[in-house]
Design an enzyme around this catalytic site. Structure first.
Site, PDB file in Angstrom:
ATOM      1  N   CYS A   1     -11.009  -1.678   1.372  1.00  0.00           N
ATOM      2  CA  CYS A   1     -11.259  -2.502   0.177  1.00  0.00           C
ATOM      3  C   CYS A   1     -10.319  -3.706   0.142  1.00  0.00           C
ATOM      4  CB  CYS A   1     -11.026  -1.719  -1.113  1.00  0.00           C
ATOM      5  SG  CYS A   1     -11.727  -0.084  -1.130  1.00  0.00           S
ATOM      6  N   ASP A   2      -9.050  -3.491   0.466  1.00  0.00           N
ATOM      7  CA  ASP A   2      -8.022  -4.504   0.189  1.00  0.00           C
ATOM      8  C   ASP A   2      -7.388  -5.118   1.430  1.00  0.00           C
ATOM      9  OD1 ASP A   2      -8.403  -3.924  -2.508  1.00  0.00           O
ATOM     10  OD2 ASP A   2      -6.908  -2.324  -2.485  1.00  0.00           O
TER      11      ASP A   2
ATOM     12  N   CYS B   1      -6.736   1.905  -0.525  1.00  0.00           N
ATOM     13  CA  CYS B   1      -7.988   1.701   0.212  1.00  0.00           C
ATOM     14  C   CYS B   1      -7.858   0.500   1.148  1.00  0.00           C
ATOM     15  CB  CYS B   1      -9.137   1.512  -0.770  1.00  0.00           C
ATOM     16  SG  CYS B   1     -10.698   1.188   0.050  1.00  0.00           S
TER      17      CYS B   1
END
Ligand code: NAP
Length: 307
Positions: free
Chosen positions: A135-136, A132
């Site tokens: 997300c990261d 992701c």
């Protein structure tokens, strides 16, 4: 007994809840993780009719709030088993050992990220391996990263990361992309994205954290190492139907076999969204399945009441 129990709160499941509630049916929706499904991690949606640009998070949150405001029972638990029939009613049993009953069921379990299947992949998860980018990605600001894949997710991830990272390698196993041409054009004109085509990731380097990847040329079979701080794997999805493969017919890949009417081989059980057999998996087609499956449930209930 609920009129409709929906399994999964992605776009298909949430849309089904809207249509079910607006038809006056009692609806419960079960979700084992968070609402929104895969779209919640998409940075920007630009191909949903009527919405020029919206983040996946906002889209999913608005949809969730719409569903809640219509009076849907939202239950955070995982359905492990479904028994019964349309004639006698269906009984669901959850991971927490709770049970519930419904006249009809909509399976909208979606899909999850495909893994590379390489040694060290699970161990380096969260230490340089990610599925992701939104997300990261921020953990790798000003660093060098790679994205693997050639679909819309990989292209969007590469574009997103190019705004954060110093350099982005985009590794794809062919020389043509599966994703949209509009995204391909942006990728090709972004100076800090380097294409590594006709290549697969054949090894992950590093013990405690990812330090690099080995890429194998699919034409020459030659291998070379590339130093990266992170690898974002975006090589598609596998359906999340494990719990239901003995309940309804699935194809070899695990997708529930259902046509555009979303009907499975079991009367009263419908399949909606990315987890069913279909040719185009998009937000629009997931939403369409949600509507079709909920109306299908309503029709069945109406006809059984008239009988
Ligand atoms: P996808 O379209 O299935 O693409 C997966 C990519 O990974 C393909 O390029 C495929 O290569 C490659 N791949 C598959 N298995 C591989 C393996 N074992 N090793 C190396 N490469 C592998 O998946 P996605 O990009 O996640 O998209 C999923 C669906 O969501 C699609 O329908 C997509 O259009 C949709 N989506 C839409 C948007 C949007 O509209 N904004 C955004 C994200 C996703 P090949 O091409 O060679 O098969």
């Amino acid at each position: 007994m609920y009129d409709i129990i929906i399994v999964g709160a992605g776009t298909a499941g949430l849309t089904a809840a809207i249509y079910g509630r607006r038809a006056g049916k009692s609806v419960a929706i079960y979700e084992s993780e968070t609402y929104g499904g895969q779209i919640i991690n998409t940075p920007e949606i630009e191909n949903y009719p009527g919405i020029k640009n919206v983040s996946g998070y906002k889209f999913a949150t608005d949809l969730y709030e719409q569903v809640i405001s219509l009076g849907t029972d939202f239950i955070f638990d995982k359905i492990m088993k479904i028994e019964g029939s349309f004639e006698e009613g269906f009984k669901v049993t959850t991971e927490l050992g709770k049970t519930n009953e419904a006249k009809t069921i909509i399976l909208a379990c979606g899909a999850k990220n495909r893994h590379l299947g390489l040694p060290m992949e699970e161990r380096l998860l969260g230490r340089g391996i990610s599925y992701c980018a939104t997300c990261d990605g921020a953990f790798f600001k000003h660093r060098t990263v790679a994205v693997n894949g050639g679909g819309n997710t990989a292209l969007e991830d590469a574009i997103y990361l190019s705004n954060l990272c110093e350099k982005v390698y985009l590794v794809h196993r062919r020389d043509a992309f599966r994703g949209e041409q509009a995204l391909v054009d942006i990728v090709k004109s972004t100076s800090n994205i380097e294409l590594v085509l006709n290549s697969t990731v054949s090894a992950l380097k590093g013990e405690k954290k990812l330090e690099g990847i080995t890429v194998k040329d699919t034409v020459t079979s030659g291998e070379r190492d590339i130093s990266v701080d992170a690898l974002f794997v975006a090589i598609g999805q596998v359906p999340s139907n494990e719990q239901f493969t003995d309940l309804v017919n699935t194809d070899q890949a695990g997708y529930i076999i259902a046509g555009e009417d979303c009907k499975t081989n079991i009367k009263g059980i419908f399949a909606a969204g990315d987890g069913r057999t279909k040719s185009l998996r998009q937000l629009t087609t997931a939403a369409a399945d949600g509507a079709v499956s909920a109306v299908g449930c309503c029709d069945l209930i109406l006809h059984s009441n008239q009988a």
